[in-house]
Motif scaffolding. Structure first.
Motif: not given
Length: 473
Positions: A136-161
């Protein structure tokens, strides 16, 4: 039905209800035992918007994260995430099969994505949950940075499994509890269906619910009488007490015009009419009142034999003029107030003899203070009892608990009504002293003829027929 009726039904069928309930619980346990165990691991990820210089920026960032998490929820269930998770696990399972084992949710009003993953072992479930959060974090990161611009939003792990300590499925306790509830419902349903379909008369309420005829007595099953016959002494037994109740009810049923000549009959053979007639006569004699018991069952006489009396001469000899009543009357018992007239020789024409004027004259030839009980054949097979009842003060109809059905008693009473015979009441014989109705034989039991007012299963025309006859009288 009233609450007491339901209690009676449950008491009567408690064993079956219990067995069905236990069987259903056992089936649920067996089903749970053969199901493969499934473990569920949970973890979570959160949408972040970076640092905020002011409270206003923080609120804006929080609202933005919550709005974006709705889109990320769809991304989290995509095949692209599944493929990354499969590569992370090094498994050959297809993306679609992994998607079936994972659920992702977004708790209300939060920026959190909660992941639940299933596996055959705790470790497998934990690994899948971690791999899925990574994907999930990988796909969200790819989408948010797909145009090469920096982004302030990200998906990070909150609780480990988490590593599950117990299987989530099958839930044996829940399944067994549901099995118990289902079994109990099935058992109760079975008992109610049996009660509705049960056409046998078992308690006074069964008779009074179906017929406008009072129950004058309820007689318990007596093992000593069953083994040794009706002539056995029953003083002090529940049967003797019940007979006294029936005797009292008969004496007080019509104070202004008490019955002098009473026919004792039943719907079919084997219902206990002869035994009831003998016991009732003995009970009346105990009070000091003279009673004459006439065996008018000219097809299968039994009274003289049961009481150990001579049966060679009796009723038939009197009717054809070969003997006088006082010649064939035999004293019975030690009270000095009971006499028995045996049937005599069995004639070829019982109905004609019993319906003759000589029979009626004989029945009313005894003193007015003497009670005459006439043991007659059953009502349904032959017409003898109906003919006798039409020429007497009425009939006591003996019904066998658990044997006589509503339909049989209805036919018997209908046979009486066709000849304008009067049913004085019903005596319910053979009630179990351990089953439903056993409470009738406790101390202080009193007979009541109040009707419950509940509707029965007979047709309204049949009920109206009984009510009409009662009104005429």
């Amino acid at each position: 039905m009233e609450f007491e009726d339901y209690l009676r039904i449950f008491r009567a069928h408690w064993l079956v209800i219990g067995v069905i309930t236990l069987l259903a619980a056992a089936a649920a346990f067996a089903y749970s035992s053969i199901q493969p165990q499934v473990f569920t691991s949970s973890g979570s990820a959160i949408v972040t918007t970076g640092g905020s210089a002011s409270l206003g920026d923080a609120l804006v960032g929080d609202n933005y994260a919550k709005s974006r998490v709705k889109s990320y929820l769809d991304i989290a269930k995509s095949r692209q995430v599944a493929e990354i998770a499969a590569a992370q696990l090094g498994t050959t399972d297809s993306a679609d099969s992994l998607i079936q084992r994972v659920s992702v949710s977004n708790p209300t009003d939060t920026a959190v994505l909660r992941v639940n993953a299933e596996g055959a072992t705790p470790e497998e479930a934990q690994a899948l949950a971690e791999a899925w959060i990574y994907g999930m974090t990988e796909v969200v990161d790819d989408i948010e940075t797909s145009d090469g611009a920096e982004t302030v939003i990200a998906l990070q792990t909150l609780d480990t499994a988490s590593l599950p300590g117990a299987p989530s499925s099958p839930n044996t306790r829940l399944n067994v509890a549901l099995g118990l509830l289902l079994g109990l419902a099935l058992g109760i349903g079975y008992a109610l269906i049996r009660a509705v379909r049960d056409r046998y008369l078992r308690l006074p309420s069964d008779v009074e619910r179906e017929f406008d005829v009072p129950v004058l007595g309820t007689l318990p099953f007596d093992q000593s009488v069953a083994k040794k016959g009706a002539g056995v002494t029953t003083i002090g037994t529940p049967l003797s007490e019940a007979i006294r109740e029936a005797r009292t009810n008969l004496e007080f049923m019509d104070v202004d015009n008490p019955p002098r000549v009473v026919v004792v009959t039943s719907a079919l053979p084997g219902d206990g009419k002869s035994t009831t007639a003998i016991k009732l006569a003995q009970s009346v004699a105990e009070t000091g009142r003279n009673v004459i018991l006439i065996d008018a069952d000219l097809r299968r006489p039994s009274v003289a034999k049961v009481l150990g009396l001579v049966d060679g001469a009796g009723l038939t000899h009197v009717l054809v003029g070969k003997a006088r009543p006082e010649d064939v009357l035999q004293q019975s018992g030690t009270s000095g107030h009971m006499w028995v007239m045996a049937a005599g020789a069995i004639p070829p024409n019982p109905s004609e003899l019993l319906g003759s004027r000589a029979m009626q004259s004989l029945l009313y030839s005894f003193p007015d203070d003497t009670l005459v009980l006439v043991d007659s054949p059953p009502l349904i097979p032959v017409t003898d009892a109906a003919i006798l009842t039409a020429r007497t003060d009425g009939a006591l109809v003996v019904a066998r608990a658990g044997k006589t059905t509503i339909d049989l008693l209805d036919r018997a009473l209908a046979n009486l009504e066709r000849v304008n015979g009067r049913p004085l009441g019903v005596i319910l014989d053979g009630i179990s002293r351990k089953g439903p109705g056993s409470e009738l034989y406790g101390y202080g039991y009193e007979y009541t003829s109040e009707k419950s007012g509940r509707s029965g299963s007979r047709s309204e025309s049949s009920r109206a027929r009984h009510a009409g006859k009662k009104a005429e009288r």
